[in-house]
Design a protein around this motif. Structure first.
Motif, PDB file in Angstrom:
ATOM      1  N   GLY A  51       1.125  -1.367   0.096  1.00  0.00           N
ATOM      2  CA  GLY A  51      -0.088   0.092  -0.033  1.00  0.00           C
ATOM      3  C   GLY A  51       0.600   1.194   0.157  1.00  0.00           C
ATOM      4  O   GLY A  51       0.125   2.430   0.045  1.00  0.00           O
ATOM      5  N   LYS A  52       1.497   1.577  -0.586  1.00  0.00           N
ATOM      6  CA  LYS A  52       2.696   2.430  -0.286  1.00  0.00           C
ATOM      7  C   LYS A  52       4.323   2.302  -1.389  1.00  0.00           C
ATOM      8  O   LYS A  52       4.341   1.611  -1.948  1.00  0.00           O
ATOM      9  CB  LYS A  52       4.000   1.829   0.640  1.00  0.00           C
ATOM     10  N   GLN A  53       4.130   4.123  -1.871  1.00  0.00           N
ATOM     11  CA  GLN A  53       4.414   3.646  -3.290  1.00  0.00           C
ATOM     12  C   GLN A  53       6.029   4.546  -2.909  1.00  0.00           C
ATOM     13  O   GLN A  53       6.216   4.369  -1.986  1.00  0.00           O
ATOM     14  CB  GLN A  53       4.103   5.233  -3.837  1.00  0.00           C
ATOM     15  N   GLY A  54       6.963   3.061  -4.019  1.00  0.00           N
ATOM     16  CA  GLY A  54       8.469   3.298  -3.551  1.00  0.00           C
ATOM     17  C   GLY A  54       8.674   4.378  -4.359  1.00  0.00           C
ATOM     18  O   GLY A  54       8.613   5.407  -4.802  1.00  0.00           O
ATOM     19  N   GLU A  55      10.342   4.425  -4.414  1.00  0.00           N
ATOM     20  CA  GLU A  55      11.002   5.855  -5.338  1.00  0.00           C
ATOM     21  C   GLU A  55      10.393   5.719  -7.004  1.00  0.00           C
ATOM     22  O   GLU A  55      10.208   4.125  -7.490  1.00  0.00           O
ATOM     23  CB  GLU A  55      12.272   5.263  -5.531  1.00  0.00           C
ATOM     24  N   ASN A  56      10.175   7.266  -7.076  1.00  0.00           N
ATOM     25  CA  ASN A  56      10.220   7.365  -8.669  1.00  0.00           C
ATOM     26  C   ASN A  56      10.814   6.838  -9.426  1.00  0.00           C
ATOM     27  O   ASN A  56      12.451   7.045  -9.174  1.00  0.00           O
ATOM     28  CB  ASN A  56       9.440   8.759  -8.828  1.00  0.00           C
ATOM     29  N   LYS A  57      11.012   6.219 -10.528  1.00  0.00           N
ATOM     30  CA  LYS A  57      11.653   6.399 -11.339  1.00  0.00           C
ATOM     31  C   LYS A  57      11.697   6.845 -12.774  1.00  0.00           C
ATOM     32  O   LYS A  57      10.470   6.310 -13.298  1.00  0.00           O
ATOM     33  CB  LYS A  57      12.477   4.705 -11.467  1.00  0.00           C
ATOM     34  N   ASN A  58      12.633   6.754 -13.677  1.00  0.00           N
ATOM     35  CA  ASN A  58      12.099   6.745 -15.251  1.00  0.00           C
ATOM     36  C   ASN A  58      12.944   5.670 -15.641  1.00  0.00           C
ATOM     37  O   ASN A  58      13.439   4.714 -15.914  1.00  0.00           O
ATOM     38  CB  ASN A  58      14.075   8.148 -15.604  1.00  0.00           C
ATOM     39  N   LEU A  59      11.423   5.589 -17.042  1.00  0.00           N
ATOM     40  CA  LEU A  59      11.260   4.141 -17.319  1.00  0.00           C
ATOM     41  C   LEU A  59      12.706   4.500 -18.255  1.00  0.00           C
ATOM     42  O   LEU A  59      12.749   2.552 -18.676  1.00  0.00           O
ATOM     43  CB  LEU A  59      10.010   4.661 -18.150  1.00  0.00           C
ATOM     44  N   GLY A  60      12.968   5.188 -19.339  1.00  0.00           N
ATOM     45  CA  GLY A  60      13.962   4.953 -20.408  1.00  0.00           C
ATOM     46  C   GLY A  60      15.496   4.155 -19.415  1.00  0.00           C
ATOM     47  O   GLY A  60      15.737   3.361 -19.419  1.00  0.00           O
ATOM     48  N   ASP A  61      15.564   4.757 -18.152  1.00  0.00           N
ATOM     49  CA  ASP A  61      16.697   4.345 -17.284  1.00  0.00           C
ATOM     50  C   ASP A  61      16.669   2.976 -16.901  1.00  0.00           C
ATOM     51  O   ASP A  61      17.681   2.550 -16.635  1.00  0.00           O
ATOM     52  CB  ASP A  61      17.189   5.188 -16.143  1.00  0.00           C
TER      53      ASP A  61
END
Length: 75
Positions: A51-61
């Motif tokens: 139920g918790k959002q993890g770290e935002n990551k760039n899809l291309g990277d």
């Protein structure tokens, strides 16, 4: 009836991306630069756990690093 993009083994979204890139590259210098800037995307994603959002990551990277990891595993 079969579509050319299906016969080539690519998805419709990939087909559209290729077609858009070809059109952008065919424009004259001024409009081409403006169109290329509009064509840039920055997609991000995050994994959710418990139920918790993890770290935002760039899809291309993330895709590039996953492909590198997969290539290292298969050697």
């Amino acid at each position: 009836m079969s579509f050319a993009w299906k016969a080539a083994g690519i998805t419709y979204n990939r087909y559209l991306a290729i077609a858009a890139r070809v059109v952008r590259r065919s424009l004259k210098e001024g409009p081409r630069l403006q169109a290329e800037r509009r064509g840039e995307m920055d997609l991000r994603f995050a994994k959710w756990q418990n139920g918790k959002q993890g770290e935002n990551k760039n899809l291309g990277d993330a895709n590039a690093s996953a492909m590198a990891e997969h290539a290292a595993e298969t050697k």
